[in-house]
Design an enzyme around this catalytic site. Structure first.
Site, PDB file in Angstrom:
ATOM      1  N   GLY A  30      52.578  34.032  50.958  1.00  0.00           N
ATOM      2  CA  GLY A  30      51.135  34.732  50.662  1.00  0.00           C
ATOM      3  C   GLY A  30      49.874  33.851  50.222  1.00  0.00           C
ATOM      4  N   ASN A  84      39.538  33.158  42.646  1.00  0.00           N
ATOM      5  CA  ASN A  84      40.295  34.454  42.374  1.00  0.00           C
ATOM      6  C   ASN A  84      41.934  34.225  42.830  1.00  0.00           C
ATOM      7  OD1 ASN A  84      38.602  34.575  45.038  1.00  0.00           O
ATOM      8  ND2 ASN A  84      40.457  36.170  45.456  1.00  0.00           N
ATOM      9  N   HIS A 140      35.355  35.064  43.304  1.00  0.00           N
ATOM     10  CA  HIS A 140      35.117  36.375  43.072  1.00  0.00           C
ATOM     11  C   HIS A 140      33.521  36.518  41.497  1.00  0.00           C
ATOM     12  CE1 HIS A 140      38.199  37.808  44.876  1.00  0.00           C
ATOM     13  NE2 HIS A 140      38.207  38.968  44.149  1.00  0.00           N
ATOM     14  N   SER A 169      59.995  35.678  57.826  1.00  0.00           N
ATOM     15  CA  SER A 169      59.992  34.349  57.574  1.00  0.00           C
ATOM     16  C   SER A 169      61.667  33.950  56.610  1.00  0.00           C
ATOM     17  CB  SER A 169      59.285  34.674  56.261  1.00  0.00           C
ATOM     18  OG  SER A 169      57.441  34.826  56.238  1.00  0.00           O
ATOM     19  N   GLN A 179      32.769  40.100  45.646  1.00  0.00           N
ATOM     20  CA  GLN A 179      34.358  39.755  46.322  1.00  0.00           C
ATOM     21  C   GLN A 179      34.398  39.070  47.011  1.00  0.00           C
ATOM     22  OE1 GLN A 179      35.523  42.690  42.921  1.00  0.00           O
ATOM     23  NE2 GLN A 179      37.000  42.710  44.121  1.00  0.00           N
ATOM     24  N   GLY A 208      40.461  38.106  48.528  1.00  0.00           N
ATOM     25  CA  GLY A 208      40.744  39.036  47.374  1.00  0.00           C
ATOM     26  C   GLY A 208      41.795  39.895  48.063  1.00  0.00           C
ATOM     27  N   CYS A 255      42.439  40.077  39.314  1.00  0.00           N
ATOM     28  CA  CYS A 255      41.918  39.022  39.504  1.00  0.00           C
ATOM     29  C   CYS A 255      40.173  39.148  38.795  1.00  0.00           C
ATOM     30  CB  CYS A 255      41.413  38.361  40.977  1.00  0.00           C
ATOM     31  SG  CYS A 255      41.743  39.547  42.682  1.00  0.00           S
ATOM     32  N   ARG A 279      50.961  47.348  35.479  1.00  0.00           N
ATOM     33  CA  ARG A 279      49.494  46.762  34.496  1.00  0.00           C
ATOM     34  C   ARG A 279      49.357  47.718  33.183  1.00  0.00           C
ATOM     35  NH1 ARG A 279      45.571  44.370  39.372  1.00  0.00           N
ATOM     36  NH2 ARG A 279      47.127  42.234  39.845  1.00  0.00           N
TER      37      ARG A 279
HETATM   38  C1  2RA Z   1      40.628  42.087  45.562  1.00  0.00           C
HETATM   39  N1  2RA Z   1      40.880  42.193  43.463  1.00  0.00           N
HETATM   40  O1  2RA Z   1      39.846  41.156  45.652  1.00  0.00           O
HETATM   41  C2  2RA Z   1      41.891  42.260  44.367  1.00  0.00           C
HETATM   42  C3  2RA Z   1      42.801  42.410  44.710  1.00  0.00           C
HETATM   43  N2  2RA Z   1      43.277  41.269  44.766  1.00  0.00           N
HETATM   44  O2  2RA Z   1      41.032  42.936  46.392  1.00  0.00           O
END
Ligand code: 2RA
Length: 329
Positions: A10, A307, A234, A38, A153, A157, A126, A97
């Site tokens: 990823g 990010n 971001h 993979s 963003q 992301g 992020c 989290r």
């Molecule tokens: C986004 N922070 O930017 C979230 C997940 N990476 O979509």
């Protein structure tokens, strides 16, 4: 140390590999893990070809540490299985989290609270990491009462699919794959699912994770998260109200002296953070710092960070370094 990276193919997984190559972390074995399609393929790491493994096979190898960056479903299904077998897990997904028994760590802020009992450590979202990196030193000095955040963003992301969509829509020659909304020449006020009150999960992550990291439920936080058609980084527009008043130059000095932050704040020379200046950098950039004269003890700022780096991979690897340095592994 035997380290597994789950989700190695990823976007974040690849940055983790790059960071491990950049840093002097000794690995006895690296176990790259990815989805079925993979398995058997190879990745390059420190000039060697290493075969990608299944999560089942890696589980049987009992790695000392595993960094998971393969989504909440995999983390929920496998996280505790690995920790019960003695693996120390750094989880980059949202799965754990807000779990009361799991620590949500940005090493510069609350790494000191990690204990030997912590076998699964959650990496924040992020957009949260870059926010708290800037706000924490100011909170210590002036005590934050309220935060209003608007995020901008990048498509990375939302993973490779977000990047593919932007690339596809930018390239007039490419066949158009119909997506829910075009991102090219557009902004989309929708990052992740909405709750019954109209807030998105992304907006709630910023609110809930920040309060957990600050161990402070009283701070008033509101946020709006927007997807914008850029590749890396971001950006966040922040409005803060403090309990105590501040001197703007002292405040700038506090930020300038904080490790992991870079002050880019000189409007006379058009110096301020922008995503194209921050790509592939591990720091958080802050600028456009100015008093908000509409209310007392208030301030506006603009912060930008890659990010995929401090927002995900860098923070996860810094947690690993913190664990090594403090002899937790
Ligand atoms: C986004 N922070 O930017 C979230 C997940 N990476 O979509």
């Amino acid at each position: 140390m035997n380290l597994a990276i789950v989700g190695v193919t990823g976007m974040v997984g690849r940055v983790i590999l790059n960071l491990l190559e950049e840093k002097k972390i000794f690995l006895k074995n690296l176990y790259p893990v990815a989805s079925k399609k993979s398995i058997g393929k190879k990745i390059f790491f420190k000039k060697k070809k290493i075969k990608i493994l299944s999560i089942e096979e890696t589980f049987s190898l009992k790695p000392d540490v595993a960094i998971f960056s393969a989504g909440a479903e995999i983390s929920k299904k496998w996280g505790m299985k690995f920790t019960r077998k003695g693996t120390l897990l750094i989880d980059n997904s949202s799965a754990w989290r807000m779990n009361k028994s799991k620590k949500l760590i940005v090493p510069e802020i609350n790494g000191k609270f990690i204990s030997k009992r912590d076998k699964l450590i959650a990496n924040p979202n992020c957009s949260t990491i870059q926010l708290v990196m800037v706000l924490y030193p100011l909170h210590l000095k002036y005590r934050i009462k309220n935060i209003t955040i608007s995020t901008y963003q990048s498509v990375t992301g939302s993973g490779k699919k977000g990047l593919d969509q932007l690339r596809n829509e930018e390239d007039r020659k490419k066949t158009k794959k119909i997506y829910s909304f075009k991102i090219h020449r557009n902004v989309i006020p929708h990052c992740d699912k909405f709750d019954d009150y109209g807030s998105s999960k992304e907006e709630l992550k910023l609110i809930n994770e920040t309060k957990k990291i600050f161990s402070n439920k009283r701070i008033g936080i509101t946020s709006t998260s927007i997807r914008v058609p850029i590749v890396g980084g971001h950006s966040e527009s922040i409005n803060l109200t403090f309990k105590n008043d501040f001197d703007i130059n002292e405040l700038r000095q506090i930020l300038s002296n904080t490790s992991g932050l870079i002050l880019m704040d000189n409007i006379k020379k058009n110096i301020y953070p922008m995503p194209i200046l921050c790509e592939e950098n591990n720091n958080v950039f802050v600028g456009r710092i100015r008093r908000d004269f509409s209310k007392k003890k208030s301030l506006n700022m603009w912060i930008v960070s890659d990010n995929l780096r401090k927002g995900s991979a860098t923070n996860a690897v810094q947690i690993l370094e913190y664990l090594i340095y403090n002899k937790f592994i």
